[in-house]
Write a protein that holds these residues in place. Structure first.
Motif, short mmCIF file in Angstrom:
data_model
loop_
_atom_site.label_atom_id
_atom_site.label_comp_id
_atom_site.label_asym_id
_atom_site.label_seq_id
_atom_site.Cartn_x
_atom_site.Cartn_y
_atom_site.Cartn_z
N LEU A 153 0.83 -1.20 0.00
CA LEU A 153 0.00 0.00 0.00
C LEU A 153 0.87 1.25 0.00
O LEU A 153 0.55 2.24 -0.67
CB LEU A 153 -0.95 -0.01 1.20
N THR A 154 1.98 1.22 0.73
CA THR A 154 2.90 2.37 0.73
C THR A 154 3.37 2.67 -0.68
O THR A 154 3.37 3.83 -1.11
CB THR A 154 4.11 2.10 1.65
N ASN A 155 3.77 1.64 -1.42
CA ASN A 155 4.22 1.86 -2.80
C ASN A 155 3.13 2.48 -3.66
O ASN A 155 3.38 3.43 -4.41
CB ASN A 155 4.68 0.54 -3.43
N VAL A 156 1.93 1.94 -3.55
CA VAL A 156 0.82 2.46 -4.35
C VAL A 156 0.50 3.89 -3.92
O VAL A 156 0.29 4.77 -4.77
CB VAL A 156 -0.41 1.55 -4.24
N PHE A 157 0.48 4.15 -2.62
CA PHE A 157 0.18 5.50 -2.13
C PHE A 157 1.20 6.50 -2.64
O PHE A 157 0.84 7.55 -3.18
CB PHE A 157 0.14 5.52 -0.59
N MET A 162 -7.48 10.52 -5.39
CA MET A 162 -8.77 9.84 -5.54
C MET A 162 -9.53 10.31 -6.78
O MET A 162 -10.52 9.69 -7.16
CB MET A 162 -9.61 10.00 -4.27
N ASP A 163 -9.06 11.37 -7.43
CA ASP A 163 -9.58 11.76 -8.74
C ASP A 163 -8.89 10.95 -9.84
O ASP A 163 -9.15 11.17 -11.02
CB ASP A 163 -9.36 13.25 -8.99
N ARG A 164 -7.98 10.06 -9.40
CA ARG A 164 -7.24 9.16 -10.30
C ARG A 164 -6.33 9.90 -11.27
O ARG A 164 -6.09 9.47 -12.39
CB ARG A 164 -8.20 8.23 -11.03
N PRO A 192 -5.05 0.55 -9.02
CA PRO A 192 -5.07 0.54 -7.57
C PRO A 192 -6.44 0.17 -7.01
O PRO A 192 -7.47 0.51 -7.59
CB PRO A 192 -4.71 1.99 -7.20
N ASN A 193 -6.44 -0.53 -5.89
CA ASN A 193 -7.68 -0.88 -5.20
C ASN A 193 -8.21 0.40 -4.56
O ASN A 193 -7.64 0.91 -3.59
CB ASN A 193 -7.40 -1.95 -4.15
N LEU A 248 -6.89 2.03 -1.00
CA LEU A 248 -6.15 3.28 -1.17
C LEU A 248 -6.95 4.45 -0.62
O LEU A 248 -6.39 5.34 0.04
CB LEU A 248 -5.81 3.50 -2.64
N GLY A 249 -8.25 4.45 -0.84
CA GLY A 249 -9.10 5.55 -0.36
C GLY A 249 -9.04 5.71 1.15
O GLY A 249 -8.98 6.83 1.66
#
Length: 178
Positions: free
Chosen positions: A22-26, A92-94, A104-105, A109-110
């Motif tokens: 999750l850290t990587n994705v964030f 979150m606006d992608r 991303p999930n 992520l949200g």
């Protein structure tokens, strides 16, 4: 293991924990959003600083940070904090997600973005660790990308750090935790 993000060391009870994946994705999605929004060198510097927390270079579980150590300009702290809030909202606006080789999930992520946004809202000028900021700048070598116009990755259009492009580096991780 994972990574922990705090407001400041003095306020150690205010934190967010994220798994390594999750850290990587964030950080990748933050970098995508923030790079596209950054309009000043101060905003670029904060984005660059976050992107430097790259587990592919520093090791998994070692990239947590305190917002108090981010390179905010104390004279324009509110502007820097507002930029971080706009950047986290843009996640979150992608913003920039179309450049990723994974989706991303949004639910996982949200939640992380919401919790991190709460930390950003709580950091104050009194929390700033200006010694850490000076140390970070002093440790930065003259060849680092931040001193050469903040170049971006041609594929992801995200600022490059000494470690390269965070989303490119992130591509080596499994998506089952994103």
């Amino acid at each position: 293991m994972g990574n922990t993000f705090w407001v400041s060391e003095r306020r150690s009870g205010e934190y967010v924990k994220m798994s390594n994946g999750l850290t990587n994705v964030f950080i990748s999605t933050f970098g995508l959003a923030a790079t596209r929004l950054a309009g000043t060198d101060g905003e670029r510097r904060i984005t660059y600083w976050v992107l430097e927390h790259d587990q592919s270079a520093r090791g998994i579980g070692t990239v947590g940070f305190t917002l108090a150590e981010a390179p905010f300009d104390p004279a324009s702290f509110d502007t820097g904090r507002e930029f971080l809030l706009r950047a986290t909202a843009a996640i979150m606006d992608r913003s920039g997600w179309e450049t990723l080789n994974y989706a991303p999930n949004v639910d996982i992520l949200g939640r992380a973005v919401e919790e991190f946004t709460g930390l950003v809202q709580r950091v104050t000028p009194m929390d700033l660790d200006t010694a850490a900021m000076r140390e970070w700048l002093a440790a930065s070598g003259p060849d680092e990308p931040q001193f050469h116009g903040f170049p971006t990755c041609p594929q992801h259009r995200v600022f490059l750090t000494d470690f390269g492009c965070h989303p490119c580096n992130d591509g080596q991780w499994s998506r089952d935790t994103s």
